[in-house]
Write an enzyme that holds these catalytic residues in place. Structure first.
Site, PDB file in Angstrom:
ATOM      1  N   LYS A  77       0.641  -1.174   0.114  1.00  0.00           N
ATOM      2  CA  LYS A  77       0.059   0.071  -0.098  1.00  0.00           C
ATOM      3  C   LYS A  77       0.880   1.345   0.004  1.00  0.00           C
ATOM      4  CE  LYS A  77      -1.888  -1.113   4.046  1.00  0.00           C
ATOM      5  NZ  LYS A  77      -1.218  -2.272   4.192  1.00  0.00           N
ATOM      6  N   ARG A 130      -9.786   0.795   8.180  1.00  0.00           N
ATOM      7  CA  ARG A 130      -9.342  -0.545   8.696  1.00  0.00           C
ATOM      8  C   ARG A 130     -10.410  -1.176   9.217  1.00  0.00           C
ATOM      9  NH1 ARG A 130      -3.050  -1.366   9.200  1.00  0.00           N
ATOM     10  NH2 ARG A 130      -2.641   0.333   8.449  1.00  0.00           N
TER      11      ARG A 130
HETATM   12  P1  AP5 Z   1       4.930  -1.724   1.905  1.00  0.00           P
HETATM   13  O1  AP5 Z   1       4.656  -0.791   0.645  1.00  0.00           O
HETATM   14  O2  AP5 Z   1       5.690  -0.899   3.086  1.00  0.00           O
HETATM   15  O3  AP5 Z   1       3.520  -2.342   2.417  1.00  0.00           O
HETATM   16  P2  AP5 Z   1       2.266  -1.638   3.056  1.00  0.00           P
HETATM   17  O4  AP5 Z   1       1.057  -2.454   2.644  1.00  0.00           O
HETATM   18  O5  AP5 Z   1       2.251  -0.420   3.322  1.00  0.00           O
HETATM   19  O6  AP5 Z   1       2.770  -2.513   4.402  1.00  0.00           O
HETATM   20  P3  AP5 Z   1       2.646  -1.825   6.128  1.00  0.00           P
HETATM   21  O7  AP5 Z   1       3.588  -2.870   6.880  1.00  0.00           O
HETATM   22  O8  AP5 Z   1       3.126  -0.373   6.071  1.00  0.00           O
HETATM   23  O9  AP5 Z   1       1.056  -1.885   6.206  1.00  0.00           O
HETATM   24  P4  AP5 Z   1       0.426  -1.976   7.692  1.00  0.00           P
HETATM   25  O10 AP5 Z   1      -1.226  -1.703   7.213  1.00  0.00           O
HETATM   26  O11 AP5 Z   1       0.515  -2.909   8.422  1.00  0.00           O
HETATM   27  O12 AP5 Z   1       1.140  -0.769   8.520  1.00  0.00           O
HETATM   28  P5  AP5 Z   1       0.698   0.679   8.582  1.00  0.00           P
HETATM   29  O13 AP5 Z   1       2.117   1.676   8.868  1.00  0.00           O
HETATM   30  O14 AP5 Z   1      -0.251   1.286   7.811  1.00  0.00           O
HETATM   31  O15 AP5 Z   1       5.766  -2.735   1.489  1.00  0.00           O
HETATM   32  C1  AP5 Z   1       6.117  -4.047   2.290  1.00  0.00           C
HETATM   33  C2  AP5 Z   1       7.630  -4.208   1.546  1.00  0.00           C
HETATM   34  O16 AP5 Z   1       7.433  -4.870   0.335  1.00  0.00           O
HETATM   35  C3  AP5 Z   1       8.486  -2.908   1.265  1.00  0.00           C
HETATM   36  O17 AP5 Z   1       9.996  -3.359   1.536  1.00  0.00           O
HETATM   37  C4  AP5 Z   1       8.565  -2.620  -0.219  1.00  0.00           C
HETATM   38  O18 AP5 Z   1       9.602  -2.349  -0.688  1.00  0.00           O
HETATM   39  C5  AP5 Z   1       8.043  -4.184  -0.725  1.00  0.00           C
HETATM   40  N1  AP5 Z   1       7.087  -4.010  -1.762  1.00  0.00           N
HETATM   41  C6  AP5 Z   1       6.068  -3.562  -1.872  1.00  0.00           C
HETATM   42  N2  AP5 Z   1       5.421  -3.589  -3.056  1.00  0.00           N
HETATM   43  C7  AP5 Z   1       6.195  -4.279  -3.993  1.00  0.00           C
HETATM   44  C8  AP5 Z   1       6.374  -5.057  -5.087  1.00  0.00           C
HETATM   45  N3  AP5 Z   1       5.233  -4.721  -6.007  1.00  0.00           N
HETATM   46  N4  AP5 Z   1       7.335  -5.698  -5.753  1.00  0.00           N
HETATM   47  C9  AP5 Z   1       8.422  -5.735  -4.772  1.00  0.00           C
HETATM   48  N5  AP5 Z   1       8.616  -5.398  -3.463  1.00  0.00           N
HETATM   49  C10 AP5 Z   1       7.567  -4.613  -3.130  1.00  0.00           C
HETATM   50  O19 AP5 Z   1       0.280   0.731  10.109  1.00  0.00           O
HETATM   51  C11 AP5 Z   1       1.141   0.224  11.286  1.00  0.00           C
HETATM   52  C12 AP5 Z   1       0.272   0.351  12.639  1.00  0.00           C
HETATM   53  O20 AP5 Z   1      -0.536   1.609  12.802  1.00  0.00           O
HETATM   54  C13 AP5 Z   1      -0.973  -0.526  12.386  1.00  0.00           C
HETATM   55  O21 AP5 Z   1      -0.848  -2.016  12.834  1.00  0.00           O
HETATM   56  C14 AP5 Z   1      -1.825   0.045  13.599  1.00  0.00           C
HETATM   57  O22 AP5 Z   1      -1.457  -0.233  14.975  1.00  0.00           O
HETATM   58  C15 AP5 Z   1      -1.706   1.566  13.520  1.00  0.00           C
HETATM   59  N6  AP5 Z   1      -2.782   1.953  12.439  1.00  0.00           N
HETATM   60  C16 AP5 Z   1      -2.525   2.629  11.272  1.00  0.00           C
HETATM   61  N7  AP5 Z   1      -3.536   2.813  10.593  1.00  0.00           N
HETATM   62  C17 AP5 Z   1      -4.546   2.456  11.210  1.00  0.00           C
HETATM   63  C18 AP5 Z   1      -5.921   2.681  11.322  1.00  0.00           C
HETATM   64  N8  AP5 Z   1      -6.482   3.067  10.010  1.00  0.00           N
HETATM   65  N9  AP5 Z   1      -6.511   2.181  12.271  1.00  0.00           N
HETATM   66  C19 AP5 Z   1      -6.129   1.825  13.428  1.00  0.00           C
HETATM   67  N10 AP5 Z   1      -4.887   1.480  13.623  1.00  0.00           N
HETATM   68  C20 AP5 Z   1      -3.926   2.017  12.707  1.00  0.00           C
END
Ligand code: AP5
Length: 209
Positions: free
Chosen positions: A13, A88
């Site tokens: 994402k 989410r």
């Molecule tokens: P990446 O793009 O970083 O993946 P992502 O889907 O953004 O993963 P996140 O782990 O950041 O998502 P998340 O939803 O768990 O965490 P968030 O920070 O939102 O890609 C991952 C890896 O793969 C990277 O190394 C990238 O380079 C590689 N990659 C990607 N695409 C690729 C491709 N096509 N080919 C090759 N490699 C690729 O949230 C963290 C925490 O915040 C949550 O657990 C929660 O506690 C809180 N939080 C955030 N939003 C909310 C909400 N709305 N409600 C409640 N709590 C929330």
């Protein structure tokens, strides 16, 4: 265009919201990044969110809905935005529907085995937050951020135990949104298993379809 990027942790994402944001000139709004910044600065909201984020649980709905309400009111969202990691839960989606009209929802579908590999290889800059991957998107110099020269680290919630919890939370609380937006006719599913260039192209095609 007002867009949502939906998908499991590590589905891509953040990576693809950033690429599209630069391409079409609308802001990427990541609730994860906003919360991590607040944590780093030690604000009240950051302290409140700390135990949830570190345990792989969701931060309470009222906190994240408040974050999004304030962010969407800013001028740079006037011509559209990309929500990365929000909503989410169904209550978050219902609250969002009362704030703005959403045009499209991109659902990045990636198998769990690939998600686990991607998250174990992810490194982020401890200074500016730029994201890398030791396998698929390495920095020019190992362990050093290309953008600011900061040190690259693993996110605290990218350890295997917390990743398992985040995936469980995703299936229980976030996956029902696939149906929610399917019923509204806004969902476009993209298989985010290809390299970043091909996936970025598939996303653009899905938005135009
Ligand atoms: P990446 O793009 O970083 O993946 P992502 O889907 O953004 O993963 P996140 O782990 O950041 O998502 P998340 O939803 O768990 O965490 P968030 O920070 O939102 O890609 C991952 C890896 O793969 C990277 O190394 C990238 O380079 C590689 N990659 C990607 N695409 C690729 C491709 N096509 N080919 C090759 N490699 C690729 O949230 C963290 C925490 O915040 C949550 O657990 C929660 O506690 C809180 N939080 C955030 N939003 C909310 C909400 N709305 N409600 C409640 N709590 C929330």
């Amino acid at each position: 265009m007002n867009l949502i990027f939906l998908g499991a942790p590590g589905a891509g994402k953040g990576t693809h919201a950033e690429i599209l944001s630069k391409d079409v000139g609308i802001p990427q709004i990541s609730t994860g990044n906003i919360i991590r910044e607040a944590l780093k600065s030690g604000t009240e909201m950051g302290l409140k969110a700390k135990s949830y984020i570190e345990a792989g649980k969701l931060v309470p709905d009222d906190v994240v809905i408040g974050i999004i309400r304030d962010r969407l009111a800013q001028d740079d969202c006037a011509n559209g935005f990309i929500l990365d990691g929000f909503p989410r839960t169904i209550p978050q989606a219902e609250a969002l529907d009362k704030m703005v009209r959403i045009d499209r929802v991109i659902n990045l579908d990636v198998p769990e085995s690939l998600i686990l590999r991607r998250l174990s290889g992810r490194r982020v800059c401890s200074n500016c937050g730029a994201s890398y991957n030791v396998d698929t998107r390495p920095p020019k110099k190992e362990g050093i951020c290309d953008v600011c020269g900061g040190t690259l680290v693993q996110r605290k919630d990218d350890n295997p135990e917390t990743v398992r919890e985040r995936l469980k939370v995703y299936h229980e609380q976030t996956e029902p949104l696939v149906d929610y937006y399917e019923k509204q006719g806004k969902l476009r599913t993209v298989h985010g298993t290809d390299d970043t260039d091909s996936t970025a192209r598939d996303i653009k095609n899905a938005l135009e379809a």
